[in-house]
Write a protein that holds these residues in place. Structure first.
Motif, PDB file in Angstrom:
ATOM      1  N   VAL A  47       0.807  -1.216   0.000  1.00  0.00           N
ATOM      2  CA  VAL A  47       0.000   0.000   0.000  1.00  0.00           C
ATOM      3  C   VAL A  47       0.841   1.267   0.000  1.00  0.00           C
ATOM      4  CG1 VAL A  47      -2.002  -1.091   1.069  1.00  0.00           C
ATOM      5  CG2 VAL A  47      -0.296  -0.006   2.511  1.00  0.00           C
ATOM      6  N   ALA A  48       2.069   1.201   0.502  1.00  0.00           N
ATOM      7  CA  ALA A  48       2.915   2.395   0.531  1.00  0.00           C
ATOM      8  C   ALA A  48       4.376   1.968   0.593  1.00  0.00           C
ATOM      9  CB  ALA A  48       2.577   3.281   1.722  1.00  0.00           C
ATOM     10  N   THR A  56       8.329   8.348  -2.529  1.00  0.00           N
ATOM     11  CA  THR A  56       7.192   7.563  -2.055  1.00  0.00           C
ATOM     12  C   THR A  56       6.348   7.024  -3.207  1.00  0.00           C
ATOM     13  OG1 THR A  56       5.850   9.549  -1.839  1.00  0.00           O
ATOM     14  CG2 THR A  56       7.014   8.803   0.128  1.00  0.00           C
ATOM     15  N   TYR A  57       5.651   5.959  -2.887  1.00  0.00           N
ATOM     16  CA  TYR A  57       4.667   5.352  -3.788  1.00  0.00           C
ATOM     17  C   TYR A  57       3.472   4.949  -2.941  1.00  0.00           C
ATOM     18  CZ  TYR A  57       2.139   1.368  -5.642  1.00  0.00           C
ATOM     19  OH  TYR A  57       1.132   0.510  -6.002  1.00  0.00           O
ATOM     20  N   TYR A  58       2.272   5.149  -3.495  1.00  0.00           N
ATOM     21  CA  TYR A  58       1.057   4.741  -2.804  1.00  0.00           C
ATOM     22  C   TYR A  58       0.149   3.988  -3.763  1.00  0.00           C
ATOM     23  CZ  TYR A  58       2.526   8.097   0.706  1.00  0.00           C
ATOM     24  OH  TYR A  58       3.245   8.782   1.659  1.00  0.00           O
ATOM     25  N   VAL A  62      -5.243   4.106  -1.462  1.00  0.00           N
ATOM     26  CA  VAL A  62      -4.916   4.843  -0.244  1.00  0.00           C
ATOM     27  C   VAL A  62      -4.335   6.220  -0.548  1.00  0.00           C
ATOM     28  CG1 VAL A  62      -4.463   2.660   0.922  1.00  0.00           C
ATOM     29  CG2 VAL A  62      -2.541   4.002   0.057  1.00  0.00           C
ATOM     30  N   LYS A  63      -4.133   6.535  -1.799  1.00  0.00           N
ATOM     31  CA  LYS A  63      -3.509   7.794  -2.188  1.00  0.00           C
ATOM     32  C   LYS A  63      -4.330   8.968  -1.664  1.00  0.00           C
ATOM     33  CE  LYS A  63      -1.551   7.267  -6.076  1.00  0.00           C
ATOM     34  NZ  LYS A  63      -1.299   7.116  -7.535  1.00  0.00           N
ATOM     35  N   PHE A  66      -3.226   8.125   3.127  1.00  0.00           N
ATOM     36  CA  PHE A  66      -2.129   7.534   3.901  1.00  0.00           C
ATOM     37  C   PHE A  66      -0.831   8.271   3.599  1.00  0.00           C
ATOM     38  CE2 PHE A  66      -3.821   2.868   4.366  1.00  0.00           C
ATOM     39  CZ  PHE A  66      -5.035   3.380   4.843  1.00  0.00           C
ATOM     40  N   ALA A  67       0.066   8.301   4.573  1.00  0.00           N
ATOM     41  CA  ALA A  67       1.376   8.911   4.391  1.00  0.00           C
ATOM     42  C   ALA A  67       2.427   8.055   5.086  1.00  0.00           C
ATOM     43  CB  ALA A  67       1.400  10.326   4.937  1.00  0.00           C
ATOM     44  N   ILE A  68       3.429   7.665   4.325  1.00  0.00           N
ATOM     45  CA  ILE A  68       4.525   6.874   4.871  1.00  0.00           C
ATOM     46  C   ILE A  68       5.699   7.790   5.192  1.00  0.00           C
ATOM     47  CG2 ILE A  68       5.458   6.348   2.576  1.00  0.00           C
ATOM     48  CD1 ILE A  68       6.250   3.565   3.665  1.00  0.00           C
ATOM     49  N   LEU A  79       3.317   4.723   9.244  1.00  0.00           N
ATOM     50  CA  LEU A  79       2.227   4.899   8.289  1.00  0.00           C
ATOM     51  C   LEU A  79       1.112   5.670   8.987  1.00  0.00           C
ATOM     52  CD1 LEU A  79       1.321   4.203   5.382  1.00  0.00           C
ATOM     53  CD2 LEU A  79       0.016   2.298   6.369  1.00  0.00           C
TER      54      LEU A  79
END
Length: 115
Positions: A47-48, A56-58, A62-63, A66-68, A79
């Motif tokens: 998911v991230a 980063t990639y999402y 979840v884009k 969510f934030a990693i 997360l």
């Protein structure tokens, strides 16, 4: 190797949670780290992801919600999950991206979003 995920729990739709994963036994600083999730009966999905350099990639699902992030000094990846939906309910795991070649996965942390 240890990948200790924590921070899961039960939350209502629209709520937030922050997951953390402390890693040891891997070269954390040079690896891309990711959060994966799995629902019983389904494949584990990424998911991230965050590279060692911060890219980063999402997943589309979840884009924007969510934030990693990662703290290389602590070998920890986070997360932040906002605007949670029932379909986010799953066990969440952290691992390298791609996953550790030995097939090791930590215990994971359960996230349950009630409608």
């Amino acid at each position: 190797v240890q990948l200790q995920a924590s921070g899961g729990g039960l939350v209502q739709t629209g709520g937030s949670l922050r997951l953390a994963c402390a890693a040891s036994g891997i070269m954390f600083n040079v690896n891309s780290m990711g959060w994966y999730r799995q629902v019983p009966g389904n494949h584990r999905e990424l998911v991230a992801r965050m590279t060692w350099g911060g890219t980063t990639y999402y997943a589309d699902s979840v884009k924007g919600r969510f934030a990693i992030s990662r703290d290389n000094a602590k070998s920890t990846v986070y997360l932040q999950m906002n605007m949670l939906k029932p379909e986010d309910t799953a066990v969440y795991y952290c691992n390298t991206v791609p996953p550790i070649s030995s097939g090791f996965w930590g215990q994971g942390t359960q996230v349950t979003v009630s409608s």
